[in-house]
Write a protein that holds these residues in place. Structure first.
Motif, PDB file in Angstrom:
ATOM      1  N   PRO A  68       0.750  -1.291  -0.054  1.00  0.00           N
ATOM      2  CA  PRO A  68       0.022  -0.065   0.033  1.00  0.00           C
ATOM      3  C   PRO A  68       0.849   1.196  -0.062  1.00  0.00           C
ATOM      4  O   PRO A  68       1.982   1.180   0.688  1.00  0.00           O
ATOM      5  N   LYS A  69       0.523   1.968  -0.726  1.00  0.00           N
ATOM      6  CA  LYS A  69       1.238   3.529  -0.722  1.00  0.00           C
ATOM      7  C   LYS A  69       0.850   4.457  -0.012  1.00  0.00           C
ATOM      8  O   LYS A  69       1.659   5.477   0.422  1.00  0.00           O
ATOM      9  N   THR A  70      -0.510   4.431   0.507  1.00  0.00           N
ATOM     10  CA  THR A  70      -1.127   5.606   1.147  1.00  0.00           C
ATOM     11  C   THR A  70      -0.919   5.288   2.758  1.00  0.00           C
ATOM     12  O   THR A  70      -1.274   4.175   3.248  1.00  0.00           O
ATOM     13  N   PRO A  71      -0.441   6.346   3.212  1.00  0.00           N
ATOM     14  CA  PRO A  71      -0.211   6.282   4.938  1.00  0.00           C
ATOM     15  C   PRO A  71      -1.383   5.893   5.445  1.00  0.00           C
ATOM     16  O   PRO A  71      -2.592   6.712   5.093  1.00  0.00           O
ATOM     17  N   HIS A  72      -1.556   5.114   6.718  1.00  0.00           N
ATOM     18  CA  HIS A  72      -2.505   4.899   7.590  1.00  0.00           C
ATOM     19  C   HIS A  72      -2.282   5.000   8.902  1.00  0.00           C
ATOM     20  O   HIS A  72      -1.153   4.754   9.391  1.00  0.00           O
ATOM     21  N   PRO A  73      -3.262   5.599   9.699  1.00  0.00           N
ATOM     22  CA  PRO A  73      -2.896   5.797  11.025  1.00  0.00           C
ATOM     23  C   PRO A  73      -2.577   4.256  11.835  1.00  0.00           C
ATOM     24  O   PRO A  73      -1.787   4.714  12.830  1.00  0.00           O
ATOM     25  N   GLU A  74      -2.622   3.292  11.232  1.00  0.00           N
ATOM     26  CA  GLU A  74      -2.572   2.179  12.045  1.00  0.00           C
ATOM     27  C   GLU A  74      -1.341   1.290  11.335  1.00  0.00           C
ATOM     28  O   GLU A  74      -0.713   0.323  11.677  1.00  0.00           O
ATOM     29  N   ASP A  75      -0.444   1.969  10.539  1.00  0.00           N
ATOM     30  CA  ASP A  75       0.657   1.534  10.029  1.00  0.00           C
ATOM     31  C   ASP A  75       1.676   1.496  11.165  1.00  0.00           C
ATOM     32  O   ASP A  75       1.465   2.377  12.190  1.00  0.00           O
ATOM     33  N   LEU A  76       2.647   0.558  11.251  1.00  0.00           N
ATOM     34  CA  LEU A  76       3.765   0.579  12.425  1.00  0.00           C
ATOM     35  C   LEU A  76       4.788   0.970  11.977  1.00  0.00           C
ATOM     36  O   LEU A  76       5.454   0.482  10.917  1.00  0.00           O
ATOM     37  N   LEU A  77       5.463   1.875  12.894  1.00  0.00           N
ATOM     38  CA  LEU A  77       6.794   2.471  12.494  1.00  0.00           C
ATOM     39  C   LEU A  77       7.800   1.942  13.483  1.00  0.00           C
ATOM     40  O   LEU A  77       7.639   1.855  14.601  1.00  0.00           O
ATOM     41  N   THR A  78       8.901   2.003  12.840  1.00  0.00           N
ATOM     42  CA  THR A  78      10.088   1.621  13.834  1.00  0.00           C
ATOM     43  C   THR A  78      10.155   3.229  14.664  1.00  0.00           C
ATOM     44  O   THR A  78       9.779   4.028  14.394  1.00  0.00           O
ATOM     45  N   ASP A  79      11.317   2.692  15.651  1.00  0.00           N
ATOM     46  CA  ASP A  79      11.553   3.881  16.461  1.00  0.00           C
ATOM     47  C   ASP A  79      12.291   5.255  15.487  1.00  0.00           C
ATOM     48  O   ASP A  79      11.989   6.435  15.888  1.00  0.00           O
ATOM     49  N   THR A  80      12.992   4.830  14.697  1.00  0.00           N
ATOM     50  CA  THR A  80      13.718   5.713  13.870  1.00  0.00           C
ATOM     51  C   THR A  80      12.606   6.476  13.134  1.00  0.00           C
ATOM     52  O   THR A  80      12.473   7.873  12.887  1.00  0.00           O
ATOM     53  N   GLU A  81      11.945   5.690  12.514  1.00  0.00           N
ATOM     54  CA  GLU A  81      10.612   6.509  11.506  1.00  0.00           C
ATOM     55  C   GLU A  81       9.588   7.213  12.742  1.00  0.00           C
ATOM     56  O   GLU A  81       9.134   8.281  12.221  1.00  0.00           O
ATOM     57  N   THR A  82       9.292   6.620  13.759  1.00  0.00           N
ATOM     58  CA  THR A  82       8.536   7.447  14.577  1.00  0.00           C
ATOM     59  C   THR A  82       9.199   8.785  15.161  1.00  0.00           C
ATOM     60  O   THR A  82       8.560   9.622  15.183  1.00  0.00           O
ATOM     61  N   GLY A  83      10.504   8.702  15.565  1.00  0.00           N
ATOM     62  CA  GLY A  83      11.205   9.651  15.788  1.00  0.00           C
ATOM     63  C   GLY A  83      11.199  10.913  14.517  1.00  0.00           C
ATOM     64  O   GLY A  83      11.252  12.223  14.885  1.00  0.00           O
ATOM     65  N   ALA A  84      11.322  10.421  13.563  1.00  0.00           N
ATOM     66  CA  ALA A  84      11.209  11.255  12.226  1.00  0.00           C
ATOM     67  C   ALA A  84       9.747  12.136  12.357  1.00  0.00           C
ATOM     68  O   ALA A  84       9.863  13.163  11.887  1.00  0.00           O
ATOM     69  N   VAL A  85       8.839  11.485  12.598  1.00  0.00           N
ATOM     70  CA  VAL A  85       7.547  11.955  12.797  1.00  0.00           C
ATOM     71  C   VAL A  85       7.546  13.002  13.692  1.00  0.00           C
ATOM     72  O   VAL A  85       6.990  14.352  13.843  1.00  0.00           O
ATOM     73  N   VAL A  86       7.987  12.481  15.110  1.00  0.00           N
ATOM     74  CA  VAL A  86       7.646  13.559  16.031  1.00  0.00           C
ATOM     75  C   VAL A  86       8.852  14.725  16.196  1.00  0.00           C
ATOM     76  O   VAL A  86       8.633  15.814  16.798  1.00  0.00           O
TER      77      VAL A  86
END
Length: 202
Positions: free
Chosen positions: A67-85
């Motif tokens: 899937p290409k469209t981001p979804h609220p229930e996608d699971l992110l790594t700590d690095t990916e989560t940090g990039a969002v925050v």
């Protein structure tokens, strides 16, 4: 990132799916597999693969796109989560361990956060959220408990109860991407926590 609701496999599980040992899979199938099925973005230690893509490849069918469209229930790594925050991966892990943010969920031996949790953390009222990636300030900060010590103590307790195999220095070094000396210190601190009965980090 693990797209919402997608089952995932590590390389051991891929080999099992193919009906061979990991070593046999590596010798006979790894090259073709690597050319057709890519690890999920951000996954490492272990690399993870989308189960639907693996099954399609193993059955000789075209590998479906993720899937290409981001979804609220996608699971992110700590690095990916940090990039969002907007903070470092280590801050995400520390804040989750100390209850400052969503604790995330464990999958394949590591912790993941939903995109919704990451975006909620990013949207919190303005306050200090941790050290930003690449920050060069030298301000002395209060030392937080090391979440790794608590995690290792939990694993040691499970091993003592016969719920898992022995916890090894090599396992910890690989999990936390540290030297064996650092892994030895983590294990020593975790054992001290268990002896003290505090359940906290040293």
């Amino acid at each position: 990132m693990i797209p919402r609701g997608r089952p995932t496999l590590d390389i051991d599980e891929v080999a099992a799916r193919a009906g061979v040992s990991v070593s046999t899979f590596g010798r006979r199938h790894r090259a073709a597999f690597a050319a057709a099925v890519k690890p999920l973005p951000g996954s490492s230690r272990p690399l993870l693969y989308d189960a639907a893509q693996v099954d399609a490849h193993l059955s000789g069918k075209p590998v479906p796109a993720l899937p290409k469209t981001p979804h609220p229930e996608d699971l992110l790594t700590d690095t990916e989560t940090g990039a969002v925050v907007g903070v470092s991966a280590s801050t995400i892990r520390a804040d989750a361990a100390t209850g400052r943010m969503d604790p995330g969920i464990e999958r394949h031996g590591r912790r993941w956060w939903t995109r919704a949790a990451a975006e909620a953390e990013a949207a919190r009222p303005s306050q200090y959220k941790g050290r930003t990636p690449g920050a060069k300030d030298k301000t002395v900060r209060a030392r937080r408990p090391d979440h790794r010590v608590t995690e290792v103590a939990t694993e040691l307790k499970s091993a003592d109860a016969g719920q898992r195999g022995p916890v090894t220095v090599d396992e910890l070094a690989d999990l936390y991407e540290v030297s064996t000396r650092t892994a030895e210190r983590l294990m020593a601190k975790a054992r001290a926590v268990l002896r003290s009965g505090t359940g906290g980090a040293a």
